[in-house]
Enzyme design. Structure first.
Site, PDB file in Angstrom:
ATOM      1  N   GLY A  27      26.635  70.322  23.134  1.00 57.02           N
ATOM      2  CA  GLY A  27      27.484  71.289  23.824  1.00 57.02           C
ATOM      3  C   GLY A  27      28.135  72.268  22.876  1.00 57.02           C
ATOM      4  N   GLY A  28      29.126  73.023  23.398  1.00 57.73           N
ATOM      5  CA  GLY A  28      29.779  74.053  22.601  1.00 57.73           C
ATOM      6  C   GLY A  28      30.459  73.516  21.361  1.00 57.73           C
ATOM      7  N   ALA A  29      31.142  72.364  21.487  1.00 54.72           N
ATOM      8  CA  ALA A  29      31.804  71.784  20.312  1.00 54.72           C
ATOM      9  C   ALA A  29      30.779  71.345  19.275  1.00 54.72           C
ATOM     10  CB  ALA A  29      32.677  70.604  20.731  1.00 54.72           C
TER      11      ALA A  29
ATOM     12  N   ASN B 139      36.811  80.114  21.680  1.00 54.26           N
ATOM     13  CA  ASN B 139      37.877  79.226  22.162  1.00 54.26           C
ATOM     14  C   ASN B 139      39.276  79.790  21.909  1.00 54.26           C
ATOM     15  OD1 ASN B 139      38.316  78.745  19.405  1.00 54.26           O
ATOM     16  ND2 ASN B 139      38.633  76.551  19.696  1.00 54.26           N
TER      17      ASN B 139
ATOM     18  N   SER C 108      47.022  71.469  24.833  1.00 56.66           N
ATOM     19  CA  SER C 108      47.437  72.629  24.042  1.00 56.66           C
ATOM     20  C   SER C 108      48.892  73.022  24.265  1.00 56.66           C
ATOM     21  CB  SER C 108      46.515  73.817  24.322  1.00 56.66           C
ATOM     22  OG  SER C 108      45.213  73.572  23.839  1.00 56.66           O
TER      23      SER C 108
ATOM     24  N   THR D 163      39.309  77.093  27.287  1.00 58.25           N
ATOM     25  CA  THR D 163      38.678  75.793  27.397  1.00 58.25           C
ATOM     26  C   THR D 163      37.599  75.835  28.475  1.00 58.25           C
ATOM     27  OG1 THR D 163      39.121  73.413  27.551  1.00 58.25           O
ATOM     28  CG2 THR D 163      40.376  74.843  29.036  1.00 58.25           C
TER      29      THR D 163
ATOM     30  N   LYS E 252      34.210  79.061  27.734  1.00 62.30           N
ATOM     31  CA  LYS E 252      34.030  79.422  26.327  1.00 62.30           C
ATOM     32  C   LYS E 252      32.835  80.351  26.095  1.00 62.30           C
ATOM     33  CE  LYS E 252      36.133  75.321  24.202  1.00 62.30           C
ATOM     34  NZ  LYS E 252      35.959  74.255  23.197  1.00 62.30           N
TER      35      LYS E 252
ATOM     36  N   GLY F 293      25.326  65.054  20.407  1.00 62.59           N
ATOM     37  CA  GLY F 293      25.822  66.045  21.354  1.00 62.59           C
ATOM     38  C   GLY F 293      25.242  67.416  21.090  1.00 62.59           C
TER      39      GLY F 293
ATOM     40  N   SER G 249      44.786  69.787  29.670  1.00 64.13           N
ATOM     41  CA  SER G 249      44.897  70.363  28.328  1.00 64.13           C
ATOM     42  C   SER G 249      46.146  69.882  27.605  1.00 64.13           C
ATOM     43  CB  SER G 249      44.911  71.894  28.411  1.00 64.13           C
ATOM     44  OG  SER G 249      45.106  72.452  27.125  1.00 64.13           O
TER      45      SER G 249
ATOM     46  N   ASP H 170      37.082  75.810  16.424  1.00 65.79           N
ATOM     47  CA  ASP H 170      36.645  74.416  16.478  1.00 65.79           C
ATOM     48  C   ASP H 170      36.089  73.935  15.139  1.00 65.79           C
ATOM     49  OD1 ASP H 170      37.378  73.782  19.074  1.00 65.79           O
ATOM     50  OD2 ASP H 170      35.444  74.365  19.942  1.00 65.79           O
TER      51      ASP H 170
END
Length: 283
Positions: free
Chosen positions: A130-132, A88, A17, A63, A67, A128, A15, A103
């Site tokens: 996924g979550g993003a 998130n 972050s 992350t 999530k 894609g 990460s 996001d």
């Protein structure tokens, strides 16, 4: 106790972050901290029970792979987070724990100058599921985009649309559709806003490259890759070499972190230092 926030996940060493938030805290001279903590799935209940009563804790970023698992431990989940089915960011509001998804806000940030202009039609080729990708799809539909979503299978792309954008003339297909050249003759793009977005992990360090033939990108498209390692992916480099404007993954990463920073510490991140921050993260 020093006020602090943190990022949780499993694993967590990758990460960025902590580097981002500590950079901003240092620039502002705030006596706060930001940490990273590895939390396994079976430890989420205990983690939130402990942190809920810890006075210095301001919240956490969440992350992978948590999530979609943290909502039951919170008091409220925001509409954007509920819509995409992923949290998130968790922050305190009085005695309550609120789940948010930043996001979408982070993704849109570098696109704001374009979104402020009128367009006859807006369309995104979103790679894609996924979550993003869900957060991106939800954010773009709020701004009038028609979605063409590509997943590993057409069924996975359709599932995303059914969950996030069940209404409208959106389309689902498999990623393989974009891998081979096309001779499609795009019409006049005057007044149109075209996006091509990689929201898959393909192209990331340790992953296979994304197979995308740029004959599928309409003239004048903006090509956006949310992968952050490496910052310049093969997808971004090939897009630029093909004459397209590009946006890299640090733009979304920094934007979503800034939204979380505001929730944790009650002040705006010092964005005047973005270039210095990007240079640090790119090393």
């Amino acid at each position: 106790m020093t006020p602090f926030a943190e990022v949780i996940g499993d694993p967590i060493a990758q990460s960025k972050s902590p580097a981002i938030h500590r950079f901003w805290l240092e620039k502002l001279g705030l006596p706060c901290d930001y940490r990273a903590l590895e939390v396994q799935g079976d430890g989420l209940a205990g983690y939130f029970a402990t942190r809920r009563d810890e006075p210095g804790w301001r919240g956490c970023n969440v992350t992978m792979p948590h999530k979609q698992q943290v909502a039951p431990y919170l008091d409220t989940v925001s509409r954007p987070a509920s819509r995409v089915g992923a949290v998130n960011t968790v922050y305190r509001q009085g005695s309550r724990l609120i789940g948010e998804n930043t996001d979408g806000e982070g993704f849109l940030e570098p696109l704001r100058p374009f979104l402020d202009r009128p367009h006859l039609y807006r369309i995104v080729r979103l790679l894609g599921t996924g979550g993003a990708a869900r957060a991106i799809a939800a954010a773009l539909t709020e701004h009038g985009f028609t979605l063409v979503v590509a997943g590993r299978t057409e069924a996975s792309a359709r599932a995303l649309l059914d969950a996030v954008a069940p209404h409208g003339a959106h389309h689902a297909c498999a990623l393989a559709h974009f891998a081979e050249p096309t001779n499609f003759d795009f019409d006049d793009r005057e007044g149109l806003f075209d996006l091509v977005v990689n929201a898959t992990p393909l192209g990331m360090v340790g992953q296979s490259p994304l197979a995308f033939d740029f004959s599928h990108a309409p003239p004048g498209s903006i090509v956006y890759d949310i992968v952050t390692a490496p910052v310049e992916t093969l997808f971004v480099r090939r897009a630029r070499e093909s004459g397209f404007a590009t946006i890299d993954g640090l733009s979304m990463l920094i934007g979503q972190a800034a939204a979380a920073f505001r929730l944790f510490y009650g002040v705006e991140a010092p964005r005047i230092h973005d270039e210095e921050l990007r240079g640090m993260l790119a090393r």
